[in-house]
Scaffold this motif. Structure first.
Motif: not given
Length: 361
Positions: A340-341, A167, A348, A337-338, A343-345
């Motif tokens: 960009s993701n 990252w 969620k 996790v940053d 919400n999906d990790t």
């Protein structure tokens, strides 16, 4: 003739008495057999005797970081769902206390010990106590070195280090890097270090990345991280990236950067997806965190408990030498996790809620 008649009559009478006695003995014997063996003959009414509950001892090294509260609460809840009892203790980062607490757990007649070592070397004494009692030992999320542990279950900490490095490389392909390691007594720290060096060493050797500081932060205290960063800035050193080994250390580094109005300008990594770190990520002051789905770790741990209790074989992909033996090892992959993701990790999975992450004060 009268005497003979009387003798026959007496014999007949004695025979009747003997027959009556034998009949009585038969019925009494039958009644005794029926009373004691009835459950075996009547399956419908047979009383099922349940075995005593399995009691798990959960010896934790610390509750300082937010994530350990989740480990404790999730493990206890899921263990209860399986019918297990849990006795848990927290050593508060005290090695002697952890050994004493394991003695306490053994006095509570636990069937299995799950231990999070405060120190990977000093905790071997606690493991030895359990093994002398014939208790199986699971090394949970942190490895106990030089001990007869039965299994090691953790997130893949090599990959934790790799994710942080990758990252940072995307954001800062060249420049001055600072590496803030956790406590040297936590073997995860060595694994994380090995992981990020695997990614970055070629860049360091080519002088594209300058390693200007690489220090341990004892007991994972953010004060060390703050002081390291603050001292470098006071010396006039330029910092282009900070690899902080967990979110607490990231917080300490960002506090020092913010005093120089550099928060958000210098990318900082973290680990554990603490709520405050997730908030910093969406605000832009922390680059990323490494999310470790604790639900999955706990589910895997309790599956292993089932197998150890039933004395079933463990089929592990990895074997890791802890200095005493090759230990069956189970790894779960962590997730970078940053913004960009997230919400999906994290959101969620309901690790944190949307309102908690995006809260505005």
């Amino acid at each position: 003739m009268n005497y003979i008649y009387r003798s026959k009559k007496a014999v007949k009478k004695n025979r009747m008495k003997i027959l009556l006695i034998l009949t009585l003995i038969f019925f009494v014997t039958a009644l005794i057999i029926f009373i004691f063996c009835y459950p075996k003959f009547d399956n419908k009414k047979q009383q099922i005797i349940k075995p005593a509950k399995v009691r798990i001892g959960f010896a934790m090294g610390t509750l300082k970081e937010e994530r350990w509260f989740k480990d404790r609460d999730i493990l206890i809840a899921k263990a209860h769902e399986r019918g297990y009892e849990v006795e848990w203790v927290n050593a508060n980062e005290n090695d002697v206390e952890q050994i004493n607490q394991v003695k306490y757990l053994l006095s509570k007649n636990i069937n299995i010990l799950i231990i999070v070592p405060n120190n990977y070397e000093k905790c071997s004494g606690a493991v030895n106590l359990a093994k002398k009692r014939g208790i199986k030992v699971i090394s949970y999320d942190r490895l106990v070195k030089n001990s007869d542990i039965d299994v090691y279950i953790s997130f893949n900490n090599y990959k934790v280090g790799e994710l942080m490095a990758k990252w940072l490389l995307k954001s800062v392909p060249r420049g001055n890097y600072v590496f803030l390691l956790g406590d040297p007594g936590d073997y995860n720290v060595q694994m994380i270090k090995e992981g990020y060096h695997k990614v970055l060493d070629s860049f360091i050797n080519k002088k594209q990345i300058n390693n200007i500081l690489e220090r341990y932060c004892y007991n994972w205290r953010k004060e060390y991280a703050y002081n390291y960063i603050n001292n470098l800035l006071e010396e006039g050193k330029r910092i282009d990236a900070v690899l902080a080994s967990n979110d607490s250390l990231a917080e300490g580094a960002i506090m020092a950067l913010s005093e120089k109005r550099l928060a958000g300008k210098v990318p900082v990594t973290g680990q554990d997806a603490d709520i405050s770190a997730c908030q910093r990520i969406v605000k832009g002051t922390q680059l990323m965190t490494v999310y470790k789905p604790i639900d999955r770790l706990v589910d895997l741990t309790l599956e292993i408990v089932d197998k150890l209790i039933k004395e079933e074989p463990l089929k592990s992909v990895y074997m890791l030498n802890n200095g005493y033996k090759n230990v069956p090892t189970f790894f779960i992959d962590p997730i970078g996790v940053d913004k960009s993701n997230i919400n999906d990790t994290v959101i969620k999975d309901n690790f944190h809620t949307w309102d908690e992450v995006y809260i505005t004060k």
